[in-house]
Enzyme design. Structure first.
Site, PDB file in Angstrom:
ATOM      1  N   THR A  95       0.835  -1.202   0.000  1.00  0.00           N
ATOM      2  CA  THR A  95       0.000   0.000   0.000  1.00  0.00           C
ATOM      3  C   THR A  95       0.869   1.250   0.000  1.00  0.00           C
ATOM      4  O   THR A  95       0.573   2.237  -0.687  1.00  0.00           O
ATOM      5  CB  THR A  95      -0.923   0.010   1.227  1.00  0.00           C
ATOM      6  OG1 THR A  95      -1.732  -1.172   1.216  1.00  0.00           O
ATOM      7  CG2 THR A  95      -1.830   1.224   1.221  1.00  0.00           C
TER       8      THR A  95
ATOM      9  N   HIS B 215       1.926   1.904  -3.431  1.00  0.00           N
ATOM     10  CA  HIS B 215       0.864   2.565  -4.205  1.00  0.00           C
ATOM     11  C   HIS B 215       0.875   4.067  -3.944  1.00  0.00           C
ATOM     12  O   HIS B 215       0.683   4.880  -4.866  1.00  0.00           O
ATOM     13  CB  HIS B 215      -0.500   1.974  -3.852  1.00  0.00           C
ATOM     14  CG  HIS B 215      -0.793   0.658  -4.490  1.00  0.00           C
ATOM     15  ND1 HIS B 215      -0.957   0.513  -5.851  1.00  0.00           N
ATOM     16  CD2 HIS B 215      -0.960  -0.583  -3.963  1.00  0.00           C
ATOM     17  CE1 HIS B 215      -1.208  -0.758  -6.140  1.00  0.00           C
ATOM     18  NE2 HIS B 215      -1.213  -1.439  -5.003  1.00  0.00           N
TER      19      HIS B 215
END
Length: 341
Positions: free
Chosen positions: A39, A42
């Protein structure tokens, strides 16, 4: 204090900041370690720029000790070892009222939607604290959050002892799901492209498959005596894995989507229909998952030393992400406590 701050354009800056005193109902944590995850990648790639405020101190896989208490905080003391369940919900939306606070419709995922743990001193709501048992190493405890993800994924699947489970993707979360599923009594195989990762996974006692070198559907059918797997966990985030997952599950089997897919994917709905498959999402975790994760880390069920490839100082956070993206590491921890050295 020093922080690792995402400023946009694939860039992390190490920034000096003045720590704020903890407000009422919050605690200040001296962060020891923060793990870097997909994450976070990202965020760094700009995929979440529409969501995150910049500059953003990010990070949410962490361990540390309490440095100071705000007013009206009870049950905690300075020096207590803690990790943080980084979710703050409003308690009023339909999801919360239905008992699904962890996927609140206005969820504040701390470290994404609000400042995270890549800073020496971090103020968080007291209710997010999770106590660490005495004697647990703080570097190992930084794995509690991803272990909680794996516990939630396995519980969401309703996997039973003796079931067969296929894990597609042998990164850190895939390995943790395999480990938790085996601990809960399942037989597990991990599908992974990278040869080095397959070797690491095999060293932990798991069967692995290289999807380029073998017919994974035929292998799973032989392994399950023609039935197919009870549960398939899609952890890779690859479009091909989503298309192929339905072929691996048994009649009335379960497919759990764990990976974050940045774009919509094709899926074989004819197979879903024909075999009456269940397709489930598994996003974060609940408090019970975190508590179980702490137990698994404390008991040594989680192969922490194998999973932690290395520990880097705060100044090397950007380089560490490059190594993660290139597949040169399984899990990298940032030594936040050593940021000033």
């Amino acid at each position: 204090m020093r922080t690792a701050t995402y400023v946009g354009d694939h860039t992390i800056e190490i920034v000096d900041a003045v720590p704020a005193a903890p407000a009422p109902g919050t605690v200040q944590i001296a962060v020891a370690y923060t793990g870097l995850c997909g994450t976070d990648l990202h965020i760094l790639h700009g995929h979440m720029d529409a969501r995150v405020s910049r500059p953003l101190v990010f990070g949410h896989e962490m361990s540390g000790t309490i440095a100071a208490l705000g007013e009206r905080v009870a049950g905690w003391a300075v020096g207590d070892g803690v990790t943080v369940m980084p979710l703050a919900w409003d308690g009023t939306c339909p999801a919360c009222r239905a008992g699904n606070e962890h996927i609140c419709q206005h969820l504040d995922f701390i470290g994404i939607d609000s400042p995270g743990s890549l800073q020496e001193l971090w103020n968080v709501p007291a209710e997010t604290l999770v106590r660490l048992p005495d004697g647990v190493r703080l570097d190992h405890a930084a794995l509690v959050e991803p272990v909680a993800v794996a516990v939630h994924d396995v519980r969401r699947s309703e996997l039973q002892p003796g079931d067969t489970a296929v894990v597609i993707g042998g990164g850190p979360i895939g390995v943790l799901i395999a480990t938790v599923a085996r601990h809960f009594g399942a037989e597990v195989v991990v599908i992974e492209l990278d040869a080095q990762r397959r070797a690491q996974i095999e060293a932990l006692g798991f069967a692995t498959l290289d999807p380029r070198a073998s017919d994974q559907v035929a292998w799973v059918e032989q392994w399950t005596h023609g039935a197919g797997a009870d549960v398939v966990f899609e952890v890779s985030g690859a479009a091909a894995a989503v298309r192929g997952a339905t072929a691996l599950a048994k009649v009335r089997g379960t497919i759990v989507v764990v990976a974050i897919h940045p774009t919509p994917r094709e899926i074989d709905l004819q197979r879903v229909f024909w075999r009456e498959l269940r397709l489930l999402g598994a996003r974060v975790y609940q408090r019970a998952d975190f508590e179980t994760a702490v137990e698994l880390v404390a008991e040594g069920v989680i192969p922490a030393d194998t999973l932690i490839t290395r520990v880097v100082p705060l100044a090397q956070t950007q380089t560490a992400f490059a190594d993660l993206e290139a597949g040169r590491a399984m899990k990298i921890l940032v030594d936040v406590a050593g940021a000033g050295r």
